[in-house]
Design an enzyme around this catalytic site. Structure first.
Site, mmCIF file in Angstrom:
data_model
loop_
_atom_site.group_PDB
_atom_site.id
_atom_site.type_symbol
_atom_site.label_atom_id
_atom_site.label_comp_id
_atom_site.label_asym_id
_atom_site.label_seq_id
_atom_site.Cartn_x
_atom_site.Cartn_y
_atom_site.Cartn_z
ATOM 1 N N CYS A 141 -3.649 -8.309 2.706
ATOM 2 C CA CYS A 141 -4.596 -9.099 3.481
ATOM 3 C C CYS A 141 -3.420 -8.516 4.789
ATOM 4 C CB CYS A 141 -3.901 -10.393 3.307
ATOM 5 S SG CYS A 141 -1.911 -10.193 2.542
ATOM 6 N N GLU A 151 -1.353 -17.922 0.004
ATOM 7 C CA GLU A 151 -1.616 -16.412 0.632
ATOM 8 C C GLU A 151 -2.613 -16.279 1.250
ATOM 9 O OE1 GLU A 151 1.227 -15.830 2.466
ATOM 10 O OE2 GLU A 151 3.108 -17.209 1.682
ATOM 11 N N LYS A 189 -1.240 -15.893 -13.832
ATOM 12 C CA LYS A 189 -3.000 -15.808 -13.838
ATOM 13 C C LYS A 189 -2.797 -14.269 -13.023
ATOM 14 C CE LYS A 189 -6.657 -15.181 -13.710
ATOM 15 N NZ LYS A 189 -7.439 -14.595 -13.079
ATOM 16 N N GLU A 236 -12.946 -11.325 7.107
ATOM 17 C CA GLU A 236 -11.831 -10.046 6.533
ATOM 18 C C GLU A 236 -12.662 -9.098 5.483
ATOM 19 O OE1 GLU A 236 -9.099 -11.720 3.169
ATOM 20 O OE2 GLU A 236 -7.446 -10.212 4.290
HETATM 21 P P1 ADP Z 1 -10.407 -11.372 -3.620
HETATM 22 O O1 ADP Z 1 -11.304 -11.265 -3.321
HETATM 23 O O2 ADP Z 1 -8.420 -10.503 -3.757
HETATM 24 O O3 ADP Z 1 -10.973 -10.667 -5.367
HETATM 25 P P2 ADP Z 1 -9.714 -14.008 -5.347
HETATM 26 O O4 ADP Z 1 -9.403 -15.368 -4.709
HETATM 27 O O5 ADP Z 1 -11.524 -13.825 -6.018
HETATM 28 O O6 ADP Z 1 -9.635 -12.618 -4.593
HETATM 29 O O7 ADP Z 1 -9.160 -13.050 -6.754
HETATM 30 C C1 ADP Z 1 -7.783 -13.522 -6.566
HETATM 31 C C2 ADP Z 1 -6.894 -14.373 -8.022
HETATM 32 O O8 ADP Z 1 -8.041 -15.628 -8.247
HETATM 33 C C3 ADP Z 1 -7.811 -13.315 -9.174
HETATM 34 O O9 ADP Z 1 -6.604 -13.789 -10.034
HETATM 35 C C4 ADP Z 1 -8.937 -14.692 -10.192
HETATM 36 O O10 ADP Z 1 -9.011 -14.852 -11.377
HETATM 37 C C5 ADP Z 1 -8.773 -16.255 -8.972
HETATM 38 N N1 ADP Z 1 -9.342 -16.696 -9.224
HETATM 39 C C6 ADP Z 1 -10.694 -16.847 -8.580
HETATM 40 N N2 ADP Z 1 -11.284 -18.215 -7.915
HETATM 41 C C7 ADP Z 1 -10.488 -19.019 -9.295
HETATM 42 C C8 ADP Z 1 -10.206 -20.287 -8.916
HETATM 43 N N3 ADP Z 1 -11.485 -21.031 -8.653
HETATM 44 N N4 ADP Z 1 -9.573 -20.768 -9.605
HETATM 45 C C9 ADP Z 1 -8.539 -20.169 -9.934
HETATM 46 N N5 ADP Z 1 -7.384 -18.891 -9.165
HETATM 47 C C10 ADP Z 1 -9.796 -18.295 -8.695
#
Ligand code: ADP
Length: 501
Positions: A307, A273, A198, A404
């Protein structure tokens, strides 16, 4: 000032990339391309212009269910489950070759989607993705158990097997889309797992291209599935699904917490991570010009959206002024602009939301007493640009020092002739523990500090990422390690077999 806007004259494969971006795009489930069950799509934007870039299929929980079923079927099929390790290795080598043949188009797609300078995409991100595939291809034939000497009465033949953990959901972020995707799928497929990838909703294009290449190379149906879509829908559906055996995730600490909760239902194995607040430490005997270059690279590379970005700089008082001035000079001279402009050294950040978040941290720090040493430049759009920024006079409790930021913002602090214990305590004063960087020529201090720092990776005088080097975090930077032997073993279950003979 304006972001640089020179037209890209000779970016290889840019037209191919634009054609690919125009679509149509679907989901890749069970070896076939499928429209999302609920028919929804969403538009992505080019962060250098703010313009719509692509229409992407938005996977729902129903699509996640289909992908899990397809992956399970692959895990139970002779074609994938009984495939010999050397045949899995060969598929991964072929996939690496396919990426190499398509490197120009993949690089252009990455820049369209993420905004990074196309040079970085072509000469760092794509090669790193290829290296990951080749490195883990080599492990497919080396996943051995052990024979174990038992002490109980009788005579025993006992051994362990390393079996694939099963169906794995792999959720990746937007800051290094193809590099992260390959770093996740390579060990999982080498170990014989079935994968559902995903990608981040902001940057799905290279993952879509990857799925086409996987199809071309001929992986068995269902061994690799791709769900594009949102975290809260497609991502959450995967992390909750009882048919998923393991989740690997790279992203924010906040979402990491949600994933742990969602995974609890069926005790999914989880590798995370997460965020970081990496300290960069310049000791009195460091090579100062090298340390200046390194400190700047470490926070301004990928516009700080890493990161492991070196966002806290601790410099011995003897060199503090020189290092802060040096890093600030680099920041002020950096060409910030569109990733296809050959002069660009730093691209846009991923979105206006992210830009506003970053600027909010900077102004919050300034309101609380921080001094701007570089970066107070207005960079007007279109596009989401932030000037590389250096702050001094920050305090330990300020958000800009603790949280961060995921942007090109550096907090610089000086330290005196304290012992290494006190220095390590300052560097360790963070909820995170992903990385640490030392600049020193004092071998003894380097090794002593390396032991005291609470960080998953300590780099001394430079050093980059390598698929062989375990990567992961202490504290709230995550669970487990990727890369290296540990990285692939994390996709296995150990089975003990004991036979009385
Ligand atoms: P960033 O801060 O780098 O945008 P996120 O943690 O929001 O990082 O997103 C990283 C990944 O996690 C993306 O692929 C996003 O779609 C996915 N993501 C965000 N929310 C959820 C959730 N509740 N469950 C699973 N995956 C998620």
């Amino acid at each position: 000032m304006n972001a640089t806007t020179t037209a890209p004259d000779a970016v290889p494969a840019l037209e191919d990339a634009r054609r690919f971006a125009a679509g149509p795009h679907r989901l890749f489930i069970g070896g076939a391309w499928a429209d999302p069950r609920e028919g929804e799509t969403f538009a992505t934007q080019d962060p250098a212009t703010g313009e719509n870039l692509a229409d992407i299929a938005s996977a729902s929980a129903a699509d996640a269910d289909l992908a899990v079923k397809a992956a399970r079927k692959a895990m139970e099929s002779a074609e994938w489950a009984d495939m010999k390790p050397n045949a899995r290795a060969l598929l991964l080598y072929r996939l690496a070759d396919a990426l190499e043949r398509n490197a120009d188009e993949l690089a252009a797609l990455e820049t369209l989607d993420n905004g990074m300078p196309v040079r970085d995409a072509r000469y760092f991100h794509i090669p790193y993705a290829i290296d990951q595939l080749r490195y883990f291809a080599g492990w497919a034939t080396k996943l051995n158990g052990e024979s174990i000497a038992l002490s109980g009465p009788g005579t025993w033949h006992a051994y362990t097997l390393k079996e694939p953990v099963g169906v794995v959901a792999q959720i990746v972020p937007w800051n290094a889309p193809i590099a992260m995707a390959c770093a996740k799928i390579a060990p999982a497929l080498a170990a014989g797992c079935a994968v559902i990838l995903k990608p981040a909703e902001e940057t799905p294009l290279t993952a879509l291209k990857l799925a086409h290449l996987i199809e071309e190379v001929g992986f068995p149906a269902g061994a690799f599935n791709l769900l594009t879509g949102f975290g809260e829908t497609a991502g959450a559906a995967l992390t909750e699904h009882p048919g998923v055996d393991k989740v690997t995730f790279t992203g924010s600490t906040e979402v990491g917490r949600l994933i742990i909760k969602a995974a609890a239902g069926n005790f999914k194995r989880v590798t995370l991570e997460l965020g970081g607040k990496t300290p960069v430490i310049v000791l009195p005997d460091a090579d100062v010009p090298q340390a200046i270059e390194g400190a700047a690279r470490s926070i301004f590379g990928n516009a700080g959206q890493v990161c492991n970005a070196g966002s806290r700089l601790f410099v011995h008082k003897r060199h503090f002024d020189e290092v802060v001035e040096g890093v600030s000079r680099i920041a002020d001279a950096m060409k910030v602009g569109a990733g296809f402009d050959p002069e660009t050294q730093m691209g846009p950040v991923i979105s206006d939301t992210q830009r506003n978040r970053i600027l909010g941290y900077v102004s919050g720090g300034v309101d609380a007493g921080a001094t701007i040493r570089a970066g107070a430049r207005d960079i007007s759009g279109p596009g989401s640009f932030v000037a590389p920024t250096v702050l001094t006079d920050t305090q330990a409790e300020m958000a800009v020092r603790r949280e961060e930021i995921f942007g090109p913002v550096l907090c610089a602090m000086s330290f005196g002739d304290d012992d290494l214990e006190a220095l390590a305590a300052q560097a360790n004063a963070s909820d995170y523990g992903l990385g640490a960087v030392l600049w020193t020529n004092n071998l003894s201090a380097a090794h002593r500090l390396a032991r005291k720092l609470k960080a998953g990776t300590v780099r001394v005088n430079g050093g980059g990422l390598d698929p062989a080097l375990p990567f992961g975090g202490f504290k709230q930077s995550g669970w487990g390690r990727e890369n290296g032997r540990e990285g692939i073993e994390a996709y296995t279950e150990t089975k003990s077999v004991a036979m009385a003979i």
